[in-house]
Design a protein around this motif. Structure first.
Motif, PDB file in Angstrom:
ATOM      1  N   LEU A  75       0.833  -1.193   0.000  1.00  0.00           N
ATOM      2  CA  LEU A  75       0.000   0.000   0.000  1.00  0.00           C
ATOM      3  C   LEU A  75       0.876   1.254   0.000  1.00  0.00           C
ATOM      4  CD1 LEU A  75      -2.992   0.710   0.041  1.00  0.00           C
ATOM      5  CD2 LEU A  75      -2.903   0.652   2.537  1.00  0.00           C
ATOM      6  N   THR A  76       0.744   2.032  -1.070  1.00  0.00           N
ATOM      7  CA  THR A  76       1.485   3.291  -1.204  1.00  0.00           C
ATOM      8  C   THR A  76       0.507   4.452  -1.131  1.00  0.00           C
ATOM      9  OG1 THR A  76       3.155   2.315  -2.676  1.00  0.00           O
ATOM     10  CG2 THR A  76       2.919   4.695  -2.752  1.00  0.00           C
ATOM     11  N   THR A  77       0.848   5.476  -0.350  1.00  0.00           N
ATOM     12  CA  THR A  77       0.116   6.734  -0.433  1.00  0.00           C
ATOM     13  C   THR A  77       1.136   7.873  -0.370  1.00  0.00           C
ATOM     14  OG1 THR A  77      -1.847   7.946   0.281  1.00  0.00           O
ATOM     15  CG2 THR A  77      -0.441   7.047   2.030  1.00  0.00           C
ATOM     16  N   LYS A  78       0.630   9.097  -0.536  1.00  0.00           N
ATOM     17  CA  LYS A  78       1.546  10.223  -0.740  1.00  0.00           C
ATOM     18  C   LYS A  78       1.152  11.430   0.101  1.00  0.00           C
ATOM     19  CE  LYS A  78       1.730   8.674  -5.549  1.00  0.00           C
ATOM     20  NZ  LYS A  78       0.353   8.149  -5.690  1.00  0.00           N
ATOM     21  N   LEU A  79       2.174  12.191   0.434  1.00  0.00           N
ATOM     22  CA  LEU A  79       2.041  13.397   1.249  1.00  0.00           C
ATOM     23  C   LEU A  79       1.958  14.611   0.331  1.00  0.00           C
ATOM     24  CD1 LEU A  79       2.337  14.786   4.117  1.00  0.00           C
ATOM     25  CD2 LEU A  79       4.793  14.851   3.632  1.00  0.00           C
ATOM     26  N   TRP A  80       0.881  15.364   0.430  1.00  0.00           N
ATOM     27  CA  TRP A  80       0.690  16.523  -0.430  1.00  0.00           C
ATOM     28  C   TRP A  80       1.508  17.716   0.083  1.00  0.00           C
ATOM     29  CZ3 TRP A  80      -0.281  17.166  -5.103  1.00  0.00           C
ATOM     30  CH2 TRP A  80      -0.738  18.387  -5.628  1.00  0.00           C
ATOM     31  N   TYR A  86       7.770  19.456   9.267  1.00  0.00           N
ATOM     32  CA  TYR A  86       8.015  18.287  10.119  1.00  0.00           C
ATOM     33  C   TYR A  86       6.741  17.790  10.816  1.00  0.00           C
ATOM     34  CZ  TYR A  86      10.100  15.242  13.595  1.00  0.00           C
ATOM     35  OH  TYR A  86      10.407  14.153  14.367  1.00  0.00           O
ATOM     36  N   GLU A  87       6.120  18.637  11.601  1.00  0.00           N
ATOM     37  CA  GLU A  87       4.948  18.204  12.387  1.00  0.00           C
ATOM     38  C   GLU A  87       3.774  17.881  11.475  1.00  0.00           C
ATOM     39  OE1 GLU A  87       4.209  21.198  15.296  1.00  0.00           O
ATOM     40  OE2 GLU A  87       6.039  20.757  16.434  1.00  0.00           O
ATOM     41  N   ASN A  88       3.566  18.700  10.448  1.00  0.00           N
ATOM     42  CA  ASN A  88       2.461  18.453   9.523  1.00  0.00           C
ATOM     43  C   ASN A  88       2.595  17.099   8.843  1.00  0.00           C
ATOM     44  OD1 ASN A  88       1.277  20.892  10.068  1.00  0.00           O
ATOM     45  ND2 ASN A  88       2.065  21.931   8.250  1.00  0.00           N
ATOM     46  N   ALA A  89       3.836  16.762   8.436  1.00  0.00           N
ATOM     47  CA  ALA A  89       4.066  15.500   7.729  1.00  0.00           C
ATOM     48  C   ALA A  89       3.768  14.301   8.625  1.00  0.00           C
ATOM     49  CB  ALA A  89       5.503  15.438   7.211  1.00  0.00           C
ATOM     50  N   ILE A  90       4.219  14.376   9.870  1.00  0.00           N
ATOM     51  CA  ILE A  90       3.946  13.291  10.820  1.00  0.00           C
ATOM     52  C   ILE A  90       2.443  13.085  10.968  1.00  0.00           C
ATOM     53  CG2 ILE A  90       4.131  12.533  13.224  1.00  0.00           C
ATOM     54  CD1 ILE A  90       6.852  12.403  12.056  1.00  0.00           C
ATOM     55  N   GLN A  91       1.730  14.179  11.201  1.00  0.00           N
ATOM     56  CA  GLN A  91       0.286  14.078  11.427  1.00  0.00           C
ATOM     57  C   GLN A  91      -0.440  13.611  10.175  1.00  0.00           C
ATOM     58  OE1 GLN A  91      -1.258  14.484  14.515  1.00  0.00           O
ATOM     59  NE2 GLN A  91      -2.872  13.459  13.330  1.00  0.00           N
ATOM     60  N   CYS A  97      -3.023   6.812   7.425  1.00  0.00           N
ATOM     61  CA  CYS A  97      -3.153   5.452   7.965  1.00  0.00           C
ATOM     62  C   CYS A  97      -4.554   5.229   8.517  1.00  0.00           C
ATOM     63  CB  CYS A  97      -2.115   5.209   9.061  1.00  0.00           C
ATOM     64  SG  CYS A  97      -0.423   4.986   8.471  1.00  0.00           S
ATOM     65  N   LYS A  98      -5.061   6.225   9.232  1.00  0.00           N
ATOM     66  CA  LYS A  98      -6.402   6.105   9.821  1.00  0.00           C
ATOM     67  C   LYS A  98      -7.461   5.984   8.735  1.00  0.00           C
ATOM     68  CE  LYS A  98      -9.456   8.280  13.225  1.00  0.00           C
ATOM     69  NZ  LYS A  98      -9.621   9.430  14.164  1.00  0.00           N
ATOM     70  N   GLN A 131      12.956  14.655   6.897  1.00  0.00           N
ATOM     71  CA  GLN A 131      13.377  14.221   8.229  1.00  0.00           C
ATOM     72  C   GLN A 131      12.200  13.595   8.988  1.00  0.00           C
ATOM     73  OE1 GLN A 131      15.078  17.896   9.657  1.00  0.00           O
ATOM     74  NE2 GLN A 131      16.878  17.681   8.334  1.00  0.00           N
ATOM     75  N   ALA A 132      11.003  14.111   8.764  1.00  0.00           N
ATOM     76  CA  ALA A 132       9.807  13.502   9.370  1.00  0.00           C
ATOM     77  C   ALA A 132       9.588  12.099   8.811  1.00  0.00           C
ATOM     78  CB  ALA A 132       8.584  14.381   9.115  1.00  0.00           C
ATOM     79  N   LEU A 133       9.757  11.954   7.495  1.00  0.00           N
ATOM     80  CA  LEU A 133       9.595  10.638   6.887  1.00  0.00           C
ATOM     81  C   LEU A 133      10.659   9.669   7.376  1.00  0.00           C
ATOM     82  CD1 LEU A 133       7.571  12.195   5.089  1.00  0.00           C
ATOM     83  CD2 LEU A 133       8.341  10.780   3.175  1.00  0.00           C
ATOM     84  N   GLU A 134      11.860  10.155   7.592  1.00  0.00           N
ATOM     85  CA  GLU A 134      12.917   9.301   8.154  1.00  0.00           C
ATOM     86  C   GLU A 134      12.506   8.784   9.534  1.00  0.00           C
ATOM     87  OE1 GLU A 134      17.043  11.046   6.173  1.00  0.00           O
ATOM     88  OE2 GLU A 134      16.291  11.963   8.005  1.00  0.00           O
ATOM     89  N   GLU A 135      11.900   9.651  10.336  1.00  0.00           N
ATOM     90  CA  GLU A 135      11.451   9.224  11.672  1.00  0.00           C
ATOM     91  C   GLU A 135      10.313   8.211  11.562  1.00  0.00           C
ATOM     92  OE1 GLU A 135       9.125  11.286  15.348  1.00  0.00           O
ATOM     93  OE2 GLU A 135      10.986  12.259  14.715  1.00  0.00           O
ATOM     94  N   LEU A 136       9.374   8.458  10.655  1.00  0.00           N
ATOM     95  CA  LEU A 136       8.274   7.521  10.442  1.00  0.00           C
ATOM     96  C   LEU A 136       8.798   6.163   9.975  1.00  0.00           C
ATOM     97  CD1 LEU A 136       5.892  10.044   8.681  1.00  0.00           C
ATOM     98  CD2 LEU A 136       5.352   8.850  10.817  1.00  0.00           C
ATOM     99  N   HIS A 137       9.840   6.188   9.167  1.00  0.00           N
ATOM    100  CA  HIS A 137      10.469   4.947   8.699  1.00  0.00           C
ATOM    101  C   HIS A 137      11.150   4.227   9.861  1.00  0.00           C
ATOM    102  CE1 HIS A 137      12.737   2.103   6.364  1.00  0.00           C
ATOM    103  NE2 HIS A 137      13.883   2.692   6.625  1.00  0.00           N
ATOM    104  N   GLU A 138      11.861   4.984  10.670  1.00  0.00           N
ATOM    105  CA  GLU A 138      12.570   4.402  11.816  1.00  0.00           C
ATOM    106  C   GLU A 138      11.596   3.736  12.786  1.00  0.00           C
ATOM    107  OE1 GLU A 138      15.569   5.948  15.363  1.00  0.00           O
ATOM    108  OE2 GLU A 138      15.342   7.144  13.545  1.00  0.00           O
ATOM    109  N   LYS A 139      10.417   4.309  12.924  1.00  0.00           N
ATOM    110  CA  LYS A 139       9.405   3.768  13.846  1.00  0.00           C
ATOM    111  C   LYS A 139       8.609   2.623  13.232  1.00  0.00           C
ATOM    112  CE  LYS A 139       8.674   7.956  16.603  1.00  0.00           C
ATOM    113  NZ  LYS A 139       7.703   9.007  16.980  1.00  0.00           N
ATOM    114  N   GLY A 140       8.788   2.385  11.927  1.00  0.00           N
ATOM    115  CA  GLY A 140       8.080   1.292  11.269  1.00  0.00           C
ATOM    116  C   GLY A 140       6.687   1.657  10.796  1.00  0.00           C
ATOM    117  N   ILE A 141       6.296   2.915  10.950  1.00  0.00           N
ATOM    118  CA  ILE A 141       4.983   3.349  10.463  1.00  0.00           C
ATOM    119  C   ILE A 141       4.997   3.390   8.935  1.00  0.00           C
ATOM    120  CG2 ILE A 141       3.310   5.246  10.465  1.00  0.00           C
ATOM    121  CD1 ILE A 141       4.406   5.940  13.304  1.00  0.00           C
TER     122      ILE A 141
END
Length: 282
Positions: A75-80, A86-91, A97-98, A131-141
């Motif tokens: 499943l691939t989706t994209k960030l507009w 940083y914070e916007n990308a995480i949220q 996902c939700k 950098q936000a995506l790197e953190e999301l990757h590190e967390k496995g999300i």
């Protein structure tokens, strides 16, 4: 079609992405019945969508109705860009996902290289977002992370500004738009190349050379274009809302184009874009 017949390619994240998927889009690009058909009758397991397309909730509903196990799906989706920072990308990732009804994404892409974050250049906004995506990757999300519509200078900047090299770059790719320099760059840097608009939004279907090759193989022009893209090593995501077209687009693994025909199709490149052109984005 048996899903085991769709080959996969390894990403530098350690995961394997199916070479063929089904793309969604924002302009008439969603059919619930067609997606269910792709999942249950065609063996499609790679679904490509985006927040911008406005159909993540419906895609999640179709996945649930299909009965296909989450671990069998890609499943691939994209960030507009409106959600860069940083914070916007995480949220935004958590919100996607939700809407999709999943705990993780197989691939999350920055959708476009331009960015409009107050007080920051596009480069600074891309770096902060990555950098936000790197953190999301590190967390496995996000099991893999990448970009879409990025050119060489955008990728060079990310390499300088961040730590993780994108696992995939998804760009317009069809016989009239074959950005070989970008393809070669991605391969040198272990970035898998993904292609969208493999039929050039239908323009390729009426080209006499493509029609002639299709006739020689007893295939359709669409099948020739998709097969050509796959043989060039590109992860290919044709879009369709018609069940018969999705079936047709999946039947591309039972034949092989000759080297001569691949070269003939390569020679059709004329630089035209049928989608967005990121050339002027700094």
């Amino acid at each position: 079609m048996d899903r085991s017949k769709i080959p996969t390619v390894p990403l530098s994240s350690g995961h394997h992405i199916p070479l063929l998927g089904l793309g969604m889009s924002h302009s008439g690009g969603y059919s619930h019945n067609a997606l269910l058909y792709a999942l249950t009758k065609c063996g499609i397991r790679h679904i490509d969508t985006a927040k911008r397309y406005g159909n993540e909730v419906m895609v999640g509903k179709a996945i649930c109705e299909s009965g296909v196990k989450r671990e069998e799906l890609w499943l691939t989706t994209k960030l507009w860009p409106g959600d860069y920072g940083y914070e916007n990308a995480i949220q935004s990732c958590l919100d996607s996902c939700k809407r999709l009804g999943v705990d993780y994404l197989d691939l999350y892409l920055m959708h476009w290289p331009d960015a409009h974050v107050p007080g920051k250049s596009a480069r600074e906004a891309r770096a902060e977002t990555w950098q936000a995506l790197e953190e999301l990757h590190e967390k496995g999300i996000c099991r893999s992370i990448g970009v879409s519509n990025f050119l060489i200078h955008h990728l060079d900047q990310l390499k300088e500004d961040c730590y993780v090299v994108p696992h995939l770059n998804q760009v317009e790719y069809h016989p009239f738009q074959k950005p070989q320099e970008l393809v070669d760059y991605c391969r040198r840097n272990n970035i898998v190349f993904g292609g969208y608009c493999p039929l050039a939004k239908g323009q390729a279907l009426n080209h006499p050379t493509i029609q002639k090759i299709a006739k020689n193989y007893g295939k359709t022009p669409a099948q020739i274009c998709i097969r050509w893209s796959i043989q060039n090593g590109v992860v290919t995501i044709p879009k369709s809302t018609k069940e018969e077209r999705i079936q047709e687009n999946c039947e591309v693994f039972g034949f092989v184009l000759t080297d001569e025909d691949v070269l003939t199709l390569n020679s059709l490149h004329d630089g035209r874009h049928v989608s967005w052109d990121p050339s002027n984005i700094l």
